[in-house]
Design a protein around this motif. Structure first.
Motif, PDB file in Angstrom:
ATOM      1  N   GLU A 113       0.827  -1.205   0.000  1.00 51.59           N
ATOM      2  CA  GLU A 113       0.000   0.000   0.000  1.00 51.59           C
ATOM      3  C   GLU A 113       0.865   1.261   0.000  1.00 51.59           C
ATOM      4  OE1 GLU A 113      -3.193   2.301  -0.414  1.00 51.59           O
ATOM      5  OE2 GLU A 113      -3.091   0.116  -0.606  1.00 51.59           O
ATOM      6  N   ARG A 114       1.985   1.229   0.710  1.00 51.28           N
ATOM      7  CA  ARG A 114       2.899   2.381   0.699  1.00 51.28           C
ATOM      8  C   ARG A 114       3.473   2.590  -0.700  1.00 51.28           C
ATOM      9  NH1 ARG A 114       4.944   4.219   5.702  1.00 51.28           N
ATOM     10  NH2 ARG A 114       7.028   4.596   4.874  1.00 51.28           N
ATOM     11  N   ILE A 115       3.771   1.499  -1.369  1.00 51.74           N
ATOM     12  CA  ILE A 115       4.272   1.603  -2.745  1.00 51.74           C
ATOM     13  C   ILE A 115       3.203   2.206  -3.642  1.00 51.74           C
ATOM     14  CG2 ILE A 115       5.015   0.266  -4.762  1.00 51.74           C
ATOM     15  CD1 ILE A 115       6.286  -1.733  -2.784  1.00 51.74           C
ATOM     16  N   ARG A 116       1.974   1.737  -3.472  1.00 49.19           N
ATOM     17  CA  ARG A 116       0.879   2.258  -4.296  1.00 49.19           C
ATOM     18  C   ARG A 116       0.715   3.768  -4.091  1.00 49.19           C
ATOM     19  NH1 ARG A 116      -2.512  -0.980  -2.753  1.00 49.19           N
ATOM     20  NH2 ARG A 116      -2.713  -2.339  -4.578  1.00 49.19           N
ATOM     21  N   GLU A 117       0.675   4.199  -2.863  1.00 49.47           N
ATOM     22  CA  GLU A 117       0.504   5.622  -2.567  1.00 49.47           C
ATOM     23  C   GLU A 117       1.666   6.452  -3.109  1.00 49.47           C
ATOM     24  OE1 GLU A 117       0.082   5.780   1.623  1.00 49.47           O
ATOM     25  OE2 GLU A 117      -1.950   4.958   1.647  1.00 49.47           O
ATOM     26  N   SER A 118       2.852   5.862  -3.089  1.00 51.62           N
ATOM     27  CA  SER A 118       4.047   6.586  -3.499  1.00 51.62           C
ATOM     28  C   SER A 118       4.188   6.677  -5.010  1.00 51.62           C
ATOM     29  CB  SER A 118       5.281   5.898  -2.903  1.00 51.62           C
ATOM     30  OG  SER A 118       6.453   6.521  -3.343  1.00 51.62           O
ATOM     31  N   LEU A 119       3.836   5.594  -5.712  1.00 52.42           N
ATOM     32  CA  LEU A 119       4.164   5.506  -7.130  1.00 52.42           C
ATOM     33  C   LEU A 119       3.069   5.931  -8.083  1.00 52.42           C
ATOM     34  CD1 LEU A 119       6.371   2.357  -7.677  1.00 52.42           C
ATOM     35  CD2 LEU A 119       6.996   4.681  -7.104  1.00 52.42           C
ATOM     36  N   LEU A 120       1.829   5.648  -7.768  1.00 47.67           N
ATOM     37  CA  LEU A 120       0.781   5.881  -8.755  1.00 47.67           C
ATOM     38  C   LEU A 120       0.664   7.349  -9.147  1.00 47.67           C
ATOM     39  CD1 LEU A 120      -2.059   3.394  -7.789  1.00 47.67           C
ATOM     40  CD2 LEU A 120      -0.009   3.070  -9.188  1.00 47.67           C
ATOM     41  N   LYS A 121       1.014   8.216  -8.232  1.00 47.26           N
ATOM     42  CA  LYS A 121       0.942   9.653  -8.558  1.00 47.26           C
ATOM     43  C   LYS A 121       2.083  10.091  -9.471  1.00 47.26           C
ATOM     44  CE  LYS A 121       3.307  10.834  -4.231  1.00 47.26           C
ATOM     45  NZ  LYS A 121       3.143  11.453  -2.905  1.00 47.26           N
ATOM     46  N   LEU A 122       3.085   9.217  -9.677  1.00 48.65           N
ATOM     47  CA  LEU A 122       4.220   9.557 -10.533  1.00 48.65           C
ATOM     48  C   LEU A 122       3.982   9.205 -11.992  1.00 48.65           C
ATOM     49  CD1 LEU A 122       7.143   8.225  -8.285  1.00 48.65           C
ATOM     50  CD2 LEU A 122       6.172  10.529  -8.347  1.00 48.65           C
ATOM     51  N   LEU A 123       2.920   8.483 -12.278  1.00 47.57           N
ATOM     52  CA  LEU A 123       2.671   8.024 -13.642  1.00 47.57           C
ATOM     53  C   LEU A 123       2.319   9.195 -14.554  1.00 47.57           C
ATOM     54  CD1 LEU A 123       0.504   4.891 -12.844  1.00 47.57           C
ATOM     55  CD2 LEU A 123       2.836   4.880 -13.726  1.00 47.57           C
ATOM     56  N   PRO A 124       2.858   9.195 -15.775  1.00 51.20           N
ATOM     57  CA  PRO A 124       2.488  10.254 -16.720  1.00 51.20           C
ATOM     58  C   PRO A 124       1.043  10.091 -17.175  1.00 51.20           C
ATOM     59  CG  PRO A 124       3.910   8.628 -17.762  1.00 51.20           C
ATOM     60  CD  PRO A 124       3.863   8.270 -16.314  1.00 51.20           C
ATOM     61  N   LYS A 125       0.500  11.138 -17.748  1.00 50.41           N
ATOM     62  CA  LYS A 125      -0.875  11.126 -18.225  1.00 50.41           C
ATOM     63  C   LYS A 125      -1.078  10.011 -19.242  1.00 50.41           C
ATOM     64  CE  LYS A 125      -4.437  14.124 -20.207  1.00 50.41           C
ATOM     65  NZ  LYS A 125      -4.748  15.481 -20.739  1.00 50.41           N
ATOM     66  N   GLY A 126      -2.153   9.268 -19.091  1.00 51.46           N
ATOM     67  CA  GLY A 126      -2.466   8.182 -20.016  1.00 51.46           C
ATOM     68  C   GLY A 126      -1.938   6.837 -19.590  1.00 51.46           C
ATOM     69  N   ALA A 127      -1.081   6.804 -18.572  1.00 43.39           N
ATOM     70  CA  ALA A 127      -0.525   5.536 -18.083  1.00 43.39           C
ATOM     71  C   ALA A 127      -1.297   5.085 -16.843  1.00 43.39           C
ATOM     72  CB  ALA A 127       0.951   5.692 -17.751  1.00 43.39           C
ATOM     73  N   CYS A 128      -1.244   3.784 -16.582  1.00 39.09           N
ATOM     74  CA  CYS A 128      -1.891   3.259 -15.391  1.00 39.09           C
ATOM     75  C   CYS A 128      -1.032   2.130 -14.830  1.00 39.09           C
ATOM     76  CB  CYS A 128      -3.305   2.770 -15.693  1.00 39.09           C
ATOM     77  SG  CYS A 128      -3.397   1.472 -16.946  1.00 39.09           S
ATOM     78  N   ALA A 129      -1.271   1.779 -13.594  1.00 38.43           N
ATOM     79  CA  ALA A 129      -0.455   0.752 -12.947  1.00 38.43           C
ATOM     80  C   ALA A 129      -1.270   0.036 -11.887  1.00 38.43           C
ATOM     81  CB  ALA A 129       0.797   1.366 -12.312  1.00 38.43           C
ATOM     82  N   ARG A 130      -0.826  -1.162 -11.569  1.00 37.72           N
ATOM     83  CA  ARG A 130      -1.361  -1.916 -10.445  1.00 37.72           C
ATOM     84  C   ARG A 130      -0.173  -2.497  -9.692  1.00 37.72           C
ATOM     85  NH1 ARG A 130      -4.498  -6.686 -13.637  1.00 37.72           N
ATOM     86  NH2 ARG A 130      -5.656  -4.839 -14.281  1.00 37.72           N
ATOM     87  N   ILE A 131      -0.387  -2.847  -8.435  1.00 36.37           N
ATOM     88  CA  ILE A 131       0.676  -3.409  -7.608  1.00 36.37           C
ATOM     89  C   ILE A 131       0.377  -4.878  -7.370  1.00 36.37           C
ATOM     90  CG2 ILE A 131       2.096  -3.099  -5.565  1.00 36.37           C
ATOM     91  CD1 ILE A 131       1.838  -0.560  -7.194  1.00 36.37           C
ATOM     92  N   GLY A 132       1.286  -5.747  -7.793  1.00 41.87           N
ATOM     93  CA  GLY A 132       1.128  -7.173  -7.573  1.00 41.87           C
ATOM     94  C   GLY A 132       2.097  -7.671  -6.526  1.00 41.87           C
ATOM     95  N   ALA A 133       2.561  -8.886  -6.715  1.00 34.73           N
ATOM     96  CA  ALA A 133       3.541  -9.482  -5.797  1.00 34.73           C
ATOM     97  C   ALA A 133       4.316 -10.546  -6.552  1.00 34.73           C
ATOM     98  CB  ALA A 133       2.847 -10.108  -4.588  1.00 34.73           C
ATOM     99  N   SER A 134       5.601 -10.585  -6.342  1.00 37.74           N
ATOM    100  CA  SER A 134       6.448 -11.650  -6.872  1.00 37.74           C
ATOM    101  C   SER A 134       6.710 -12.603  -5.705  1.00 37.74           C
ATOM    102  CB  SER A 134       7.767 -11.068  -7.406  1.00 37.74           C
ATOM    103  OG  SER A 134       8.648 -12.093  -7.780  1.00 37.74           O
ATOM    104  N   VAL A 135       5.949 -13.694  -5.658  1.00 42.33           N
ATOM    105  CA  VAL A 135       5.963 -14.596  -4.507  1.00 42.33           C
ATOM    106  C   VAL A 135       7.055 -15.646  -4.705  1.00 42.33           C
ATOM    107  CG1 VAL A 135       4.614 -16.194  -3.107  1.00 42.33           C
ATOM    108  CG2 VAL A 135       3.499 -14.213  -4.175  1.00 42.33           C
ATOM    109  N   LEU A 136       8.069 -15.594  -3.875  1.00 39.42           N
ATOM    110  CA  LEU A 136       9.181 -16.536  -3.982  1.00 39.42           C
ATOM    111  C   LEU A 136       8.731 -17.924  -3.537  1.00 39.42           C
ATOM    112  CD1 LEU A 136      12.220 -16.876  -4.601  1.00 39.42           C
ATOM    113  CD2 LEU A 136      12.665 -16.345  -2.195  1.00 39.42           C
ATOM    114  N   LEU A 137       8.944 -18.910  -4.386  1.00 35.56           N
ATOM    115  CA  LEU A 137       8.582 -20.278  -4.020  1.00 35.56           C
ATOM    116  C   LEU A 137       9.472 -20.766  -2.887  1.00 35.56           C
ATOM    117  CD1 LEU A 137       6.679 -22.645  -4.890  1.00 35.56           C
ATOM    118  CD2 LEU A 137       8.653 -23.562  -6.136  1.00 35.56           C
ATOM    119  N   GLN A 138       8.831 -21.197  -1.797  1.00 35.29           N
ATOM    120  CA  GLN A 138       9.518 -21.714  -0.623  1.00 35.29           C
ATOM    121  C   GLN A 138       8.835 -23.013  -0.183  1.00 35.29           C
ATOM    122  OE1 GLN A 138      12.239 -20.516   0.426  1.00 35.29           O
ATOM    123  NE2 GLN A 138      12.279 -18.294   0.532  1.00 35.29           N
ATOM    124  N   PRO A 139       9.548 -23.897   0.525  1.00 32.01           N
ATOM    125  CA  PRO A 139       8.880 -25.077   1.086  1.00 32.01           C
ATOM    126  C   PRO A 139       7.704 -24.656   1.974  1.00 32.01           C
ATOM    127  CG  PRO A 139      11.266 -25.294   1.261  1.00 32.01           C
ATOM    128  CD  PRO A 139      10.999 -23.891   0.808  1.00 32.01           C
TER     129      PRO A 139
END
Length: 235
Positions: free
Chosen positions: A62-88
């Motif tokens: 959520e901190r990343i979302r609040e920080s980054l989405l306002k930096l996008l240029p006009k016409g661009a969009c973004a979503r925040i996912g997750a890169s889940v590291l496979l672990q036992p």
């Protein structure tokens, strides 16, 4: 129509988005839009179940979302996912399903760099058949380098799985052979840059990779793969 999205954007503030040089991030997003015509970004911060709970990760997300989405240029969009590291025992992680991508409900999985081990097979099976996750394999273009043919064959036959490749892989014959197989099996393929800094953007030759893809893959194959990656945004 613009078919290009970045399904593995790594331009993520670290360690704290509030302390990051936002000017560089804003420049990087603008560069992608203006030079590459990439207008949609899926930011993929890494999640390691051995060092962080899902709840804490979601706060960081959520901190990343609040920080980054306002930096996008006009016409661009973004979503925040997750890169889940496979672990036992990853499948036993509390609230793991909250890390799935919205809409498609795919769990993005990053396999460890190194040899394919027996525990990885076991854990993928548990995620699939015990926890009932749909899997999205990130950085799949690395797999022909790391894993033997029989492992690739098993992974490409996982029901309803999604496979993310770097655009750079379109210039690699081994990756293109794998893309052909996935195309023939009607699998969903996503493309992304994996770029994590402004400095690396100047060395990323997207036009060249796309041109090489046209020479190695059929026109129909390349167009349908790129179109499928585009449509998946609204899946």
């Amino acid at each position: 129509m613009n078919y290009l999205s970045d399904w593995n954007c790594r331009m993520i503030p670290y360690p704290d988005p509030l302390l990051t040089n936002h000017d560089q991030l804003q420049t990087a997003f603008s560069y992608c839009v203006e030079r590459f015509e990439i207008k949609r970004f899926c930011l993929m911060p890494e999640y390691d179940s051995l060092s962080e709970s899902v709840s804490l990760f979601l706060l960081r997300q959520e901190r990343i979302r609040e920080s980054l989405l306002k930096l996008l240029p006009k016409g661009a969009c973004a979503r925040i996912g997750a890169s889940v590291l496979l672990q036992p025992d990853l499948h036993e992680t509390m609230h793991l399903r909250r890390l799935c991508l919205r809409g498609s409900r795919c769990l993005p999985i990053q396999l460890p760099i190194g040899p394919y081990e027996d525990w990885m097979d076991l854990e993928l099976n548990r995620l699939l058949y015990r926890a009932k996750h749909r899997l999205l394999f990130l950085s799949f273009d690395r797999f022909p380098i790391l894993y033997p043919t029989e492992v690739l064959e098993r992974l490409t036959r996982i029901p309803n799985a999604v496979y993310q490749f770097n655009y750079r892989s379109l210039a690699d014959p081994r990756s293109c052979a794998l893309l052909n197989i996935l195309f023939e099996r009607k699998a969903t393929v996503l493309f992304g840059t994996g770029i994590d800094s402004l400095e690396k953007l100047s060395f990323y030759e997207l036009d060249h990779y796309l041109e090489m893809g046209k020479k190695t893959l059929s026109v129909r194959c390349l167009e349908e793969l790129l179109h499928g990656s585009h449509l998946f945004w609204n899946a």
